[in-house]
Design a protein around this motif. Structure first.
Motif, PDB file in Angstrom:
ATOM      1  N   MET A 192       0.817  -1.212   0.000  1.00  0.00           N
ATOM      2  CA  MET A 192       0.000   0.000   0.000  1.00  0.00           C
ATOM      3  C   MET A 192       0.857   1.271   0.000  1.00  0.00           C
ATOM      4  O   MET A 192       0.401   2.329  -0.421  1.00  0.00           O
ATOM      5  CB  MET A 192      -0.943   0.024   1.207  1.00  0.00           C
ATOM      6  N   THR A 193       2.099   1.162   0.438  1.00  0.00           N
ATOM      7  CA  THR A 193       2.993   2.325   0.453  1.00  0.00           C
ATOM      8  C   THR A 193       3.779   2.466  -0.850  1.00  0.00           C
ATOM      9  O   THR A 193       4.508   3.445  -1.020  1.00  0.00           O
ATOM     10  CB  THR A 193       3.990   2.245   1.629  1.00  0.00           C
ATOM     11  N   LEU A 194       3.637   1.524  -1.750  1.00  0.00           N
ATOM     12  CA  LEU A 194       4.400   1.524  -2.998  1.00  0.00           C
ATOM     13  C   LEU A 194       4.311   2.830  -3.787  1.00  0.00           C
ATOM     14  O   LEU A 194       5.338   3.325  -4.256  1.00  0.00           O
ATOM     15  CB  LEU A 194       3.988   0.330  -3.867  1.00  0.00           C
ATOM     16  N   PRO A 195       3.132   3.433  -3.947  1.00  0.00           N
ATOM     17  CA  PRO A 195       3.077   4.672  -4.730  1.00  0.00           C
ATOM     18  C   PRO A 195       3.913   5.803  -4.136  1.00  0.00           C
ATOM     19  O   PRO A 195       4.291   6.735  -4.841  1.00  0.00           O
ATOM     20  CB  PRO A 195       1.592   5.059  -4.703  1.00  0.00           C
ATOM     21  N   PHE A 196       4.225   5.719  -2.859  1.00  0.00           N
ATOM     22  CA  PHE A 196       4.966   6.770  -2.175  1.00  0.00           C
ATOM     23  C   PHE A 196       6.431   6.407  -1.962  1.00  0.00           C
ATOM     24  O   PHE A 196       7.173   7.164  -1.345  1.00  0.00           O
ATOM     25  CB  PHE A 196       4.288   7.086  -0.836  1.00  0.00           C
ATOM     26  N   ASN A 197       6.821   5.248  -2.485  1.00  0.00           N
ATOM     27  CA  ASN A 197       8.197   4.795  -2.364  1.00  0.00           C
ATOM     28  C   ASN A 197       8.969   5.314  -3.583  1.00  0.00           C
ATOM     29  O   ASN A 197       8.949   4.717  -4.653  1.00  0.00           O
ATOM     30  CB  ASN A 197       8.240   3.265  -2.300  1.00  0.00           C
ATOM     31  N   SER A 198       9.664   6.427  -3.388  1.00  0.00           N
ATOM     32  CA  SER A 198      10.333   7.090  -4.518  1.00  0.00           C
ATOM     33  C   SER A 198      11.425   6.226  -5.147  1.00  0.00           C
ATOM     34  O   SER A 198      11.666   6.310  -6.347  1.00  0.00           O
ATOM     35  CB  SER A 198      10.897   8.442  -4.095  1.00  0.00           C
ATOM     36  N   PRO A 230      12.237   4.188 -11.489  1.00  0.00           N
ATOM     37  CA  PRO A 230      12.350   3.722 -12.878  1.00  0.00           C
ATOM     38  C   PRO A 230      11.142   4.125 -13.739  1.00  0.00           C
ATOM     39  O   PRO A 230      11.291   4.400 -14.931  1.00  0.00           O
ATOM     40  CB  PRO A 230      12.435   2.193 -12.752  1.00  0.00           C
ATOM     41  N   CYS A 231       9.974   4.176 -13.129  1.00  0.00           N
ATOM     42  CA  CYS A 231       8.772   4.602 -13.853  1.00  0.00           C
ATOM     43  C   CYS A 231       8.904   6.072 -14.238  1.00  0.00           C
ATOM     44  O   CYS A 231       8.627   6.458 -15.382  1.00  0.00           O
ATOM     45  CB  CYS A 231       7.530   4.423 -12.989  1.00  0.00           C
ATOM     46  N   TYR A 232       9.340   6.877 -13.285  1.00  0.00           N
ATOM     47  CA  TYR A 232       9.470   8.312 -13.521  1.00  0.00           C
ATOM     48  C   TYR A 232      10.555   8.612 -14.552  1.00  0.00           C
ATOM     49  O   TYR A 232      10.429   9.549 -15.336  1.00  0.00           O
ATOM     50  CB  TYR A 232       9.781   9.044 -12.213  1.00  0.00           C
ATOM     51  N   LEU A 233      11.619   7.825 -14.535  1.00  0.00           N
ATOM     52  CA  LEU A 233      12.719   8.068 -15.479  1.00  0.00           C
ATOM     53  C   LEU A 233      12.284   7.884 -16.931  1.00  0.00           C
ATOM     54  O   LEU A 233      12.782   8.575 -17.818  1.00  0.00           O
ATOM     55  CB  LEU A 233      13.902   7.152 -15.159  1.00  0.00           C
ATOM     56  N   LEU A 250      -2.092   6.309 -10.596  1.00  0.00           N
ATOM     57  CA  LEU A 250      -2.437   4.989 -11.142  1.00  0.00           C
ATOM     58  C   LEU A 250      -1.980   3.885 -10.185  1.00  0.00           C
ATOM     59  O   LEU A 250      -2.725   2.938  -9.918  1.00  0.00           O
ATOM     60  CB  LEU A 250      -1.806   4.797 -12.523  1.00  0.00           C
ATOM     61  N   MET A 251      -0.762   4.027  -9.654  1.00  0.00           N
ATOM     62  CA  MET A 251      -0.257   3.026  -8.713  1.00  0.00           C
ATOM     63  C   MET A 251      -1.085   3.038  -7.433  1.00  0.00           C
ATOM     64  O   MET A 251      -1.401   1.978  -6.891  1.00  0.00           O
ATOM     65  CB  MET A 251       1.227   3.268  -8.401  1.00  0.00           C
ATOM     66  N   GLU A 252      -1.461   4.227  -6.958  1.00  0.00           N
ATOM     67  CA  GLU A 252      -2.321   4.314  -5.770  1.00  0.00           C
ATOM     68  C   GLU A 252      -3.623   3.567  -6.011  1.00  0.00           C
ATOM     69  O   GLU A 252      -4.088   2.810  -5.145  1.00  0.00           O
ATOM     70  CB  GLU A 252      -2.642   5.770  -5.432  1.00  0.00           C
ATOM     71  N   ASN A 253      -4.227   3.771  -7.164  1.00  0.00           N
ATOM     72  CA  ASN A 253      -5.479   3.103  -7.497  1.00  0.00           C
ATOM     73  C   ASN A 253      -5.296   1.592  -7.587  1.00  0.00           C
ATOM     74  O   ASN A 253      -6.158   0.824  -7.132  1.00  0.00           O
ATOM     75  CB  ASN A 253      -6.056   3.648  -8.800  1.00  0.00           C
ATOM     76  N   ALA A 254      -4.175   1.168  -8.163  1.00  0.00           N
ATOM     77  CA  ALA A 254      -3.917  -0.268  -8.308  1.00  0.00           C
ATOM     78  C   ALA A 254      -3.766  -0.945  -6.951  1.00  0.00           C
ATOM     79  O   ALA A 254      -4.399  -1.979  -6.691  1.00  0.00           O
ATOM     80  CB  ALA A 254      -2.671  -0.500  -9.167  1.00  0.00           C
ATOM     81  N   VAL A 255      -2.950  -0.364  -6.061  1.00  0.00           N
ATOM     82  CA  VAL A 255      -2.741  -1.014  -4.760  1.00  0.00           C
ATOM     83  C   VAL A 255      -3.995  -0.931  -3.895  1.00  0.00           C
ATOM     84  O   VAL A 255      -4.299  -1.869  -3.147  1.00  0.00           O
ATOM     85  CB  VAL A 255      -1.493  -0.463  -4.015  1.00  0.00           C
ATOM     86  N   TYR A 256      -4.736   0.158  -4.003  1.00  0.00           N
ATOM     87  CA  TYR A 256      -5.983   0.283  -3.242  1.00  0.00           C
ATOM     88  C   TYR A 256      -6.996  -0.772  -3.714  1.00  0.00           C
ATOM     89  O   TYR A 256      -7.608  -1.460  -2.900  1.00  0.00           O
ATOM     90  CB  TYR A 256      -6.571   1.687  -3.393  1.00  0.00           C
TER      91      TYR A 256
END
Length: 154
Positions: free
Chosen positions: A69-75, A80-83, A118-124
């Motif tokens: 659940m913390t994945l979207p906030f794990n910089s 790699p996604c942001y890069l 999107l990641m927040e929505n996926a993990v939620y």
């Protein structure tokens, strides 16, 4: 009224012919960034499945899902996604000079925000679909996690 016709002509002659090629060029990095988000989610859930199959520990499973659940906030993990989207910086520089596109950093930042969302929505969604099955038979948990993961990825 006096500006409408010249503006229409300018758009028709100088911008519209290039729109499809510009969109196609910009979508490369955007698509690869969102694909990376999908792959990261898939990888993280697969690790939860593998860990559970090794330990069969429901308490540890809950901890792993909480950590997911913390994945979207794990910089570090999201980097790699942001890069992938940072490639827009180069592509947008050309647009900046040709079409006076400003605020390139804003475009990149908004795209990265959408990726995090999107990641927040996926993990939620994963957590919401999986939570009721957490009480289920531990023999079926790994299968259930896989089914929920596939449902989220759809």
């Amino acid at each position: 009224a006096s500006v409408s016709e010249p503006a229409q002509k300018c758009c028709t002659e100088n911008i519209q012919p290039f729109l499809s090629s510009i969109l196609e060029e910009l979508m490369g990095p955007v698509s690869s960034g969102f694909t990376e988000v999908r792959s990261l989610f898939d990888k993280e859930v697969n690790e939860i499945i593998q860990d559970f199959q090794k330990t069969n520990d429901m308490t540890r499973l809950k901890e792993n899902v909480d950590q997911l659940m913390t994945l979207p906030f794990n910089s570090v993990k999201m980097e790699p996604c942001y890069l992938k989207v940072n490639l827009l910086q180069e592509l947008l520089q050309d647009l900046k000079s040709r079409f006076k596109v400003y605020h390139i950093d804003f475009v990149i930042q908004r795209t990265q925000n959408f990726m995090q969302e999107l990641m927040e929505n996926a993990v939620y969604t994963f957590e919401q679909l999986f939570s009721p099955s957490c009480q289920a038979d531990s023999a079926k948990v790994a299968t259930t996690i896989e089914k929920v993961k596939l449902r989220v990825l759809k």
